[in-house]
Write a protein that holds these residues in place. Structure first.
Motif, short mmCIF file in Angstrom:
data_model
loop_
_atom_site.label_atom_id
_atom_site.label_comp_id
_atom_site.label_asym_id
_atom_site.label_seq_id
_atom_site.Cartn_x
_atom_site.Cartn_y
_atom_site.Cartn_z
N ASN A 174 -13.04 4.34 -0.52
CA ASN A 174 -12.15 5.47 -0.83
C ASN A 174 -12.68 6.31 -1.99
O ASN A 174 -12.05 7.26 -2.43
CB ASN A 174 -10.72 4.99 -1.11
CG ASN A 174 -10.69 3.91 -2.17
OD1 ASN A 174 -11.64 3.75 -2.92
ND2 ASN A 174 -9.60 3.17 -2.24
N GLN B 227 -12.36 5.51 3.78
CA GLN B 227 -10.92 5.19 3.78
C GLN B 227 -10.25 6.08 2.74
O GLN B 227 -10.62 6.08 1.57
CB GLN B 227 -10.74 3.70 3.43
CG GLN B 227 -9.31 3.27 3.15
CD GLN B 227 -9.06 2.99 1.68
OE1 GLN B 227 -9.90 2.42 0.99
NE2 GLN B 227 -7.91 3.40 1.18
N ASN C 61 -5.94 2.37 4.30
CA ASN C 61 -6.09 0.93 4.56
C ASN C 61 -5.30 0.48 5.78
O ASN C 61 -5.67 -0.50 6.43
CB ASN C 61 -5.63 0.13 3.34
CG ASN C 61 -6.64 0.15 2.22
OD1 ASN C 61 -7.84 0.26 2.46
ND2 ASN C 61 -6.18 0.07 0.98
N GLY D 239 -8.92 2.39 -6.73
CA GLY D 239 -7.52 2.64 -6.39
C GLY D 239 -6.56 1.80 -7.20
O GLY D 239 -5.67 2.32 -7.88
N CYS E 240 -7.76 7.41 0.07
CA CYS E 240 -6.74 7.00 -0.90
C CYS E 240 -5.88 8.24 -1.15
O CYS E 240 -6.29 9.16 -1.87
CB CYS E 240 -7.41 6.55 -2.20
SG CYS E 240 -6.25 6.36 -3.58
N VAL E 241 -4.72 8.28 -0.52
CA VAL E 241 -3.89 9.50 -0.61
C VAL E 241 -3.39 9.75 -2.04
O VAL E 241 -3.07 10.87 -2.40
CB VAL E 241 -2.68 9.45 0.36
CG1 VAL E 241 -3.10 9.69 1.78
CG2 VAL E 241 -1.90 8.15 0.23
N THR E 242 -3.34 8.69 -2.83
CA THR E 242 -2.75 8.83 -4.17
C THR E 242 -3.74 9.35 -5.21
O THR E 242 -3.40 10.19 -6.03
CB THR E 242 -2.16 7.47 -4.62
OG1 THR E 242 -1.25 7.06 -3.62
CG2 THR E 242 -1.45 7.57 -5.95
N PHE E 243 -5.00 8.87 -5.14
CA PHE E 243 -5.94 9.26 -6.20
C PHE E 243 -7.12 10.11 -5.73
O PHE E 243 -7.88 10.61 -6.55
CB PHE E 243 -6.46 8.01 -6.94
CG PHE E 243 -5.36 7.27 -7.64
CD1 PHE E 243 -4.74 7.82 -8.75
CD2 PHE E 243 -4.91 6.04 -7.17
CE1 PHE E 243 -3.71 7.16 -9.39
CE2 PHE E 243 -3.88 5.37 -7.81
CZ PHE E 243 -3.27 5.94 -8.92
N TRP F 258 0.85 -1.21 0.00
CA TRP F 258 0.00 0.00 0.00
C TRP F 258 0.88 1.25 0.00
O TRP F 258 2.00 1.25 0.56
CB TRP F 258 -0.89 0.02 1.25
CG TRP F 258 -2.01 -0.97 1.23
CD1 TRP F 258 -2.69 -1.45 0.13
CD2 TRP F 258 -2.62 -1.61 2.36
NE1 TRP F 258 -3.67 -2.34 0.52
CE2 TRP F 258 -3.65 -2.44 1.89
CE3 TRP F 258 -2.40 -1.54 3.74
CZ2 TRP F 258 -4.45 -3.20 2.74
CZ3 TRP F 258 -3.19 -2.30 4.59
CH2 TRP F 258 -4.21 -3.12 4.09
N CYS F 259 0.35 2.34 -0.56
CA CYS F 259 1.10 3.61 -0.57
C CYS F 259 1.26 4.13 0.87
O CYS F 259 0.37 3.92 1.70
CB CYS F 259 0.34 4.68 -1.35
SG CYS F 259 -0.19 4.19 -2.99
N CYS G 245 -7.10 -2.55 -4.07
CA CYS G 245 -6.10 -2.30 -3.01
C CYS G 245 -6.59 -2.87 -1.68
O CYS G 245 -5.83 -3.49 -0.93
CB CYS G 245 -5.85 -0.80 -2.87
SG CYS G 245 -5.10 -0.05 -4.31
N CYS H 58 -1.77 5.54 3.16
CA CYS H 58 -3.07 4.98 2.73
C CYS H 58 -3.95 4.67 3.95
O CYS H 58 -3.47 4.14 4.95
CB CYS H 58 -2.83 3.70 1.94
SG CYS H 58 -4.35 2.85 1.52
S1 SF4 Z 1 -3.71 3.64 -4.57
FE1 SF4 Z 1 -4.89 4.58 -2.92
S2 SF4 Z 1 -6.07 2.92 -1.98
FE2 SF4 Z 1 -4.41 2.00 -3.21
S3 SF4 Z 1 -2.74 1.68 -1.77
FE3 SF4 Z 1 -2.41 3.66 -2.75
S4 SF4 Z 1 -3.38 5.15 -1.37
FE4 SF4 Z 1 -4.16 3.13 -0.82
#
Ligand code: SF4
Ligand SMILES: Cc1ncc(C[n+]2csc(CCOP(=O)(O)OP(=O)(O)O)c2C)c(N)n1
Ligand SMILES: [Mg+2]
Length: 280
Positions: free
Chosen positions: A120, A197, A18, A124, A199-202, A12-13, A50, A16
């Motif tokens: 999220n 939850q 999660n 993801g 999702c810090v990336t998207f 996981w990022c 994810c 995240c």
């Molecule tokens: S893409 Fe988003 S949901 Fe998936 S591991 Fe990364 S932060 Fe978490």
């Protein structure tokens, strides 16, 4: 304390949401084990996304299912082994999109399983497409000019479907998550926890949620009208406060219980033996 760690590498990022769900569920399983509940009688089921990797990181029995199919697998396990606690982990794309019809029927049946939704509000794993809970105007890989759809309110669908336990938490509130997860797992009947939850990336919504979340002090989860109002207060898109906690809880007979007399009438193992002997 029982060690539930596995040697799977966590992918996981950093940051995240999660991780909070993983930490909360491990803590609840550990406390159940300490209270004498044998963890060999727990089965985790996951979808694809994810969120689904969570089962790789917890050292109890688990089944990695298909995208959108956590519920039928969880239901089948529960019906074949009534003494097992089945906990499904699913994503918003996984359960509120592809698997929504399964979720509605599991709620309608009040089958004794727990569903934890890592909501999220984005796909993801497949890098940022919109889902049924993404807000209007969400810009992602499949909607570069913004989503043209209003989000669904999954808790409202679940309440209408007949779910007997509904709750909402966030990946910023670990203690609340632990409390909700434990009650959901111990609830007899269909329980669903919608976890906002992040999702810090998207779709990094930490700030958005931190400004809005609160726990209503006087909410009575046995009051269905109050539960419906709590669910409607924040509609996954409007700009109001976001109430958290156990929203609805009702005691009712379960689908799996109604199967027990039938199970006794049929010696299932004998039938299986007979079938296998015929095939050899
Ligand atoms: S893409 Fe988003 S949901 Fe998936 S591991 Fe990364 S932060 Fe978490
Ligand atoms: C039947 C099927 N359809 C589509 C996919 C591709 N797919 C894999 S993961 C995923 C999205 C997962 O999103 P979500 O359930 O929200 O989980 P997240 O990754 O956000 O935790 C999709 C569309 C698939 N694996 N199987
Ligand atoms: Mg998702």
């Amino acid at each position: 304390m029982i060690n539930l760690a596995t040697n799977a590498q966590n992918t996981w990022c950093t940051g995240c949401g999660n991780f909070a769900i993983l930490s909360a569920i491990k803590s609840v399983l550990q406390s159940m084990a300490e209270d004498g509940f044998p963890l060999e009688n727990v089965v985790l089921v996951s979808g694809i996304g994810c969120h689904a990797k969570i089962v790789d990181y917890i050292n109890v029995n688990s089944f990695y299912s298909l995208h959108g199919r956590v519920v039928p697998v969880a239901e089948a396990i529960k019906l074949s082994r009534s003494n097992v606690r089945v906990i499904g982990f699913s994503g918003d794309g996984d359960s509120y999109g592809e698997g929504m019809e399964h979720l509605i029927f599991a709620a309608k049946r009040n089958i004794d399983i727990t569903m934890i939704i890592h909501n999220n509000r984005v796909y993801g794993l497949t890098t940022g497409q919109y889902t049924p809970t993404s807000p209007l105007g969400f810009k992602g890989r499949s909607t570069p000019f913004g989503s043209k759809e209003l989000p669904i309110n999954p808790l409202e669908v679940m309440l209408a479907g007949g779910a007997t336990f509904l709750a909402r938490g966030t990946s910023h509130g670990l203690e609340l998550l632990k409390k909700i997860f434990k009650e959901a797992i111990l609830h007899k009947g269909f329980s669903l926890v919608d976890v906002l939850q992040v999702c810090v990336t998207f779709d990094n919504l930490y700030e958005y949620y931190d400004k809005r979340i609160y726990e209503p002090p006087a909410h009575d989860p046995s009051d269905r009208t109050a539960a419906a109002a709590m669910i409607r207060e924040w509609d996954y898109d409007n700009d109001s406060k976001i109430p958290l906690g156990i929203i609805y809880k009702k005691d009712a007979g379960t689908f799996d219980e109604r199967f027990k007399p039938q199970e006794k009438a049929v010696d299932r193992d004998a039938k299986i033996r007979e079938y296998l002997e015929r095939r050899i």
